[in-house]
Design a protein around this motif. Structure first.
Motif, PDB file in Angstrom:
ATOM      1  N   VAL A   1      28.675  40.999  43.802  1.00 25.59           N
ATOM      2  CA  VAL A   1      30.444  40.534  44.049  1.00 25.59           C
ATOM      3  C   VAL A   1      30.592  42.250  43.798  1.00 25.59           C
ATOM      4  CG1 VAL A   1      32.567  39.994  43.547  1.00 25.59           C
ATOM      5  CG2 VAL A   1      30.573  38.251  44.128  1.00 25.59           C
ATOM      6  N   ARG A   2      30.229  43.048  42.298  1.00 28.57           N
ATOM      7  CA  ARG A   2      30.512  44.081  42.536  1.00 28.57           C
ATOM      8  C   ARG A   2      30.240  45.019  43.164  1.00 28.57           C
ATOM      9  NH1 ARG A   2      32.214  45.553  36.676  1.00 28.57           N
ATOM     10  NH2 ARG A   2      31.340  43.341  35.621  1.00 28.57           N
ATOM     11  N   ALA A   3      29.155  45.600  43.423  1.00 29.32           N
ATOM     12  CA  ALA A   3      28.498  45.628  45.412  1.00 29.32           C
ATOM     13  C   ALA A   3      29.700  46.294  46.370  1.00 29.32           C
ATOM     14  CB  ALA A   3      26.722  45.250  44.857  1.00 29.32           C
ATOM     15  N   GLU A   4      29.981  44.930  46.565  1.00 32.52           N
ATOM     16  CA  GLU A   4      30.883  44.603  48.240  1.00 32.52           C
ATOM     17  C   GLU A   4      32.025  44.754  47.354  1.00 32.52           C
ATOM     18  OE1 GLU A   4      30.459  43.420  50.883  1.00 32.52           O
ATOM     19  OE2 GLU A   4      28.029  42.372  49.739  1.00 32.52           O
ATOM     20  N   ILE A   5      32.767  45.086  46.290  1.00 37.61           N
ATOM     21  CA  ILE A   5      34.116  45.518  46.261  1.00 37.61           C
ATOM     22  C   ILE A   5      34.603  46.614  44.755  1.00 37.61           C
ATOM     23  CG2 ILE A   5      35.133  42.566  45.763  1.00 37.61           C
ATOM     24  CD1 ILE A   5      35.281  42.631  42.486  1.00 37.61           C
ATOM     25  N   GLY A   6      33.225  46.952  44.494  1.00 35.43           N
ATOM     26  CA  GLY A   6      33.240  48.396  44.204  1.00 35.43           C
ATOM     27  C   GLY A   6      33.162  48.062  42.353  1.00 35.43           C
ATOM     28  N   GLU A   7      33.132  49.028  41.372  1.00 34.38           N
ATOM     29  CA  GLU A   7      33.224  48.805  40.327  1.00 34.38           C
ATOM     30  C   GLU A   7      35.025  49.122  39.708  1.00 34.38           C
ATOM     31  OE1 GLU A   7      31.430  48.596  37.771  1.00 34.38           O
ATOM     32  OE2 GLU A   7      29.655  48.481  38.764  1.00 34.38           O
ATOM     33  N   ASP A   8      36.148  50.250  40.595  1.00 32.10           N
ATOM     34  CA  ASP A   8      36.959  50.215  40.693  1.00 32.10           C
ATOM     35  C   ASP A   8      37.825  48.996  40.303  1.00 32.10           C
ATOM     36  OD1 ASP A   8      36.884  52.257  40.137  1.00 32.10           O
ATOM     37  OD2 ASP A   8      37.637  53.519  41.584  1.00 32.10           O
ATOM     38  N   GLU A   9      37.926  48.318  41.532  1.00 28.37           N
ATOM     39  CA  GLU A   9      38.202  46.820  41.835  1.00 28.37           C
ATOM     40  C   GLU A   9      38.089  46.114  41.037  1.00 28.37           C
ATOM     41  OE1 GLU A   9      41.155  44.349  43.546  1.00 28.37           O
ATOM     42  OE2 GLU A   9      40.403  46.022  44.130  1.00 28.37           O
ATOM     43  N   ALA A  10      36.414  45.884  40.797  1.00 26.99           N
ATOM     44  CA  ALA A  10      36.297  44.939  39.704  1.00 26.99           C
ATOM     45  C   ALA A  10      36.695  45.289  38.171  1.00 26.99           C
ATOM     46  CB  ALA A  10      34.790  45.030  39.210  1.00 26.99           C
ATOM     47  N   GLY A  11      37.106  46.179  37.919  1.00 27.50           N
ATOM     48  CA  GLY A  11      37.779  46.764  36.668  1.00 27.50           C
ATOM     49  C   GLY A  11      39.198  46.010  36.788  1.00 27.50           C
ATOM     50  N   ARG A  12      39.461  46.498  38.103  1.00 25.61           N
ATOM     51  CA  ARG A  12      41.307  45.536  38.127  1.00 25.61           C
ATOM     52  C   ARG A  12      41.528  44.737  37.946  1.00 25.61           C
ATOM     53  NH1 ARG A  12      41.234  50.298  41.634  1.00 25.61           N
ATOM     54  NH2 ARG A  12      40.842  49.068  43.609  1.00 25.61           N
ATOM     55  N   LEU A  13      40.377  43.560  38.070  1.00 22.44           N
ATOM     56  CA  LEU A  13      40.170  42.377  38.157  1.00 22.44           C
ATOM     57  C   LEU A  13      39.921  41.870  36.651  1.00 22.44           C
ATOM     58  CD1 LEU A  13      38.278  41.017  41.347  1.00 22.44           C
ATOM     59  CD2 LEU A  13      40.510  40.740  41.266  1.00 22.44           C
ATOM     60  N   LEU A  14      39.219  42.487  35.914  1.00 27.53           N
ATOM     61  CA  LEU A  14      38.847  42.317  34.760  1.00 27.53           C
ATOM     62  C   LEU A  14      39.845  42.022  33.925  1.00 27.53           C
ATOM     63  CD1 LEU A  14      35.720  43.249  34.548  1.00 27.53           C
ATOM     64  CD2 LEU A  14      36.332  40.690  34.572  1.00 27.53           C
ATOM     65  N   ALA A  15      40.656  43.525  34.258  1.00 32.23           N
ATOM     66  CA  ALA A  15      42.315  43.900  33.368  1.00 32.23           C
ATOM     67  C   ALA A  15      43.258  42.279  33.973  1.00 32.23           C
ATOM     68  CB  ALA A  15      42.382  45.084  34.008  1.00 32.23           C
ATOM     69  N   GLY A  16      43.097  41.836  35.279  1.00 24.36           N
ATOM     70  CA  GLY A  16      44.280  41.178  34.742  1.00 24.36           C
ATOM     71  C   GLY A  16      45.277  41.413  36.524  1.00 24.36           C
ATOM     72  N   ASP A  17      45.005  42.630  37.118  1.00 25.06           N
ATOM     73  CA  ASP A  17      45.330  43.429  38.019  1.00 25.06           C
ATOM     74  C   ASP A  17      44.418  42.922  39.557  1.00 25.06           C
ATOM     75  OD1 ASP A  17      46.621  44.554  39.942  1.00 25.06           O
ATOM     76  OD2 ASP A  17      45.662  46.408  39.526  1.00 25.06           O
ATOM     77  N   GLY A  18      45.445  41.423  40.013  1.00 23.50           N
ATOM     78  CA  GLY A  18      45.084  41.566  41.411  1.00 23.50           C
ATOM     79  C   GLY A  18      44.380  40.031  41.328  1.00 23.50           C
ATOM     80  N   ALA A  19      43.838  39.688  39.785  1.00 21.48           N
ATOM     81  CA  ALA A  19      43.367  38.016  39.802  1.00 21.48           C
ATOM     82  C   ALA A  19      44.178  37.124  39.407  1.00 21.48           C
ATOM     83  CB  ALA A  19      42.539  37.907  38.717  1.00 21.48           C
ATOM     84  N   PRO A  20      44.026  36.126  39.741  1.00 21.25           N
ATOM     85  CA  PRO A  20      45.391  35.388  39.217  1.00 21.25           C
ATOM     86  C   PRO A  20      45.133  34.300  38.147  1.00 21.25           C
ATOM     87  CG  PRO A  20      44.385  33.830  41.003  1.00 21.25           C
ATOM     88  CD  PRO A  20      43.784  35.678  40.896  1.00 21.25           C
ATOM     89  N   GLY A  21      46.204  34.380  37.076  1.00 22.19           N
ATOM     90  CA  GLY A  21      46.245  33.693  36.193  1.00 22.19           C
ATOM     91  C   GLY A  21      45.327  32.228  36.344  1.00 22.19           C
ATOM     92  N   SER A  22      46.347  30.765  37.031  1.00 16.21           N
ATOM     93  CA  SER A  22      46.276  29.850  37.649  1.00 16.21           C
ATOM     94  C   SER A  22      45.493  29.670  39.256  1.00 16.21           C
ATOM     95  CB  SER A  22      47.298  28.884  37.331  1.00 16.21           C
ATOM     96  OG  SER A  22      48.176  29.693  38.064  1.00 16.21           O
ATOM     97  N   TYR A  23      44.545  28.995  39.434  1.00 21.45           N
ATOM     98  CA  TYR A  23      44.317  28.760  40.571  1.00 21.45           C
ATOM     99  C   TYR A  23      43.731  27.100  40.697  1.00 21.45           C
ATOM    100  CZ  TYR A  23      39.861  29.192  38.107  1.00 21.45           C
ATOM    101  OH  TYR A  23      38.859  28.658  37.270  1.00 21.45           O
ATOM    102  N   ASP A  24      43.757  27.249  42.154  1.00 20.41           N
ATOM    103  CA  ASP A  24      42.586  26.066  42.797  1.00 20.41           C
ATOM    104  C   ASP A  24      40.912  26.364  42.621  1.00 20.41           C
ATOM    105  OD1 ASP A  24      44.601  24.146  42.228  1.00 20.41           O
ATOM    106  OD2 ASP A  24      45.603  24.765  45.009  1.00 20.41           O
ATOM    107  N   CYS A  25      40.548  25.584  42.163  1.00 18.52           N
ATOM    108  CA  CYS A  25      38.929  25.737  42.013  1.00 18.52           C
ATOM    109  C   CYS A  25      38.453  25.637  43.516  1.00 18.52           C
ATOM    110  CB  CYS A  25      38.231  24.763  41.222  1.00 18.52           C
ATOM    111  SG  CYS A  25      36.170  24.983  41.254  1.00 18.52           S
ATOM    112  N   THR A  26      37.669  26.772  43.900  1.00 13.75           N
ATOM    113  CA  THR A  26      36.941  26.375  45.644  1.00 13.75           C
ATOM    114  C   THR A  26      35.703  25.709  45.091  1.00 13.75           C
ATOM    115  OG1 THR A  26      36.780  27.581  47.123  1.00 13.75           O
ATOM    116  CG2 THR A  26      35.447  28.736  45.546  1.00 13.75           C
ATOM    117  N   SER A  27      35.512  25.268  44.382  1.00 12.93           N
ATOM    118  CA  SER A  27      34.816  24.044  44.384  1.00 12.93           C
ATOM    119  C   SER A  27      34.680  22.843  44.181  1.00 12.93           C
ATOM    120  CB  SER A  27      33.496  24.537  43.667  1.00 12.93           C
ATOM    121  OG  SER A  27      32.517  23.318  43.339  1.00 12.93           O
ATOM    122  N   CYS A  28      35.442  22.683  43.171  1.00 18.21           N
ATOM    123  CA  CYS A  28      36.028  21.536  43.033  1.00 18.21           C
ATOM    124  C   CYS A  28      37.422  21.085  43.502  1.00 18.21           C
ATOM    125  CB  CYS A  28      35.130  20.532  41.799  1.00 18.21           C
ATOM    126  SG  CYS A  28      36.737  21.637  40.335  1.00 18.21           S
TER     127      CYS A  28
END
Length: 275
Positions: free
Chosen positions: A11-38
């Protein structure tokens, strides 16, 4: 706020290190979500959460899942499937009735798959049901074409559906009470709580669709929960006219046992691909 996200190397290779870092910092990643599996709620601020990247020919969609359901990964899908996933995420498909079984035309198979000859276009039917094997209810896919399947390029009237599957690693079923053997490289793609495809090993190392739903197929909650728990699916296949459209799972089981007794049933255990 930082998120408890798992971002795999793929996933990191596809989205890039910068975008991965933003997600981990909470930028662009939701707090709550509906699990795509269950399909149950999750919270990336409170529990480990997997990033799942669905990649089509022109579009990519990032989704989130409980890390206990599936690991972070890249899931290749067709552009049509991806657009359906987008509609599902945005709620355009909300309220659609769920069904434990469905039957749709198959997409054009890859060359190695049992493709119908031009003169004899056949439709592959998929039925989803729970089958009791070795004391456990296990999620199963039952595949049956609505007519004979010829080898690619052949005009012979002979039905080569089972011989083709045997050549691709599926084993004859002698006893429905025993688990089939695994078939390496084959998997079932369950995404956004729906069945999208059965994947086979690709010639380039990436999986390709052996069977692909024109529209993602809804499955029952029980089937999805069993598949998510086991992380595997049983696939049974029989020639046209062997199993039929059974209205109940006990009747489907009876038809499978009869097919096994007649030597016209093959099967394999395959993992879930993606969700």
């Amino acid at each position: 706020m930082p998120r408890m996200l798992d971002v795999s190397d793929d996933v990191r290779a596809e989205i890039g290190e910068d975008e991965a870092g933003r997600l981990l910092a909470g930028d662009g990643a939701p707090g709550s979500y509906d699990c795509t599996s269950c399909r149950t709620p999750g919270d990336s601020e409170q529990e480990r959460t997997s990033t799942v990247l669905f990649v089509g020919e022109e579009t990519a969609v990032l989704a989130f899942a409980h890390a206990t359901c599936i690991p972070s990964q890249v899931v290749p899908v067709s552009e049509e499937q991806l657009q359906g996933a987008v509609r599902s995420i945005t709620g355009a498909d909300a309220g659609a009735p769920a069904a434990p079984a469905a039957r749709t035309p198959a997409a054009e198979p890859a060359p190695a798959a049992p493709a119908p000859a031009t003169e004899r276009q056949a439709t592959l039917g998929i039925t989803c049901g729970l089958v009791l094997v070795e004391g456990d209810l296990r999620p199963a896919l039952v595949v049956e074409p609505d007519g004979p399947i010829a080898r690619p390029g052949s005009t012979s009237p002979h039905d080569d559906f089972l011989p083709l599957l045997r050549e691709q690693g599926f084993s004859d079923v002698r006893d429905m009470n025993q688990l089939p053997a695994p078939n390496p490289g084959w998997s079932a793609l369950l995404a956004m709580g729906q069945l999208h495809a059965v994947l086979q090993p690709g010639t380039t190392g990436n999986p390709s669709a052996w069977w692909q739903a024109h529209q993602p197929l809804a499955v029952s909650d029980g089937w999805r929960q069993a598949a998510t728990k086991a992380k595997t699916v049983l696939m049974y296949a029989a020639p046209a006219g062997t199993i039929g459209r059974q209205p109940r799972e006990d009747l489907m089981r009876q038809a499978l046992e009869q097919a096994a007794a007649q030597g016209v049933l093959v099967a394999a255990v395959m993992p879930l691909a993606g969700t």
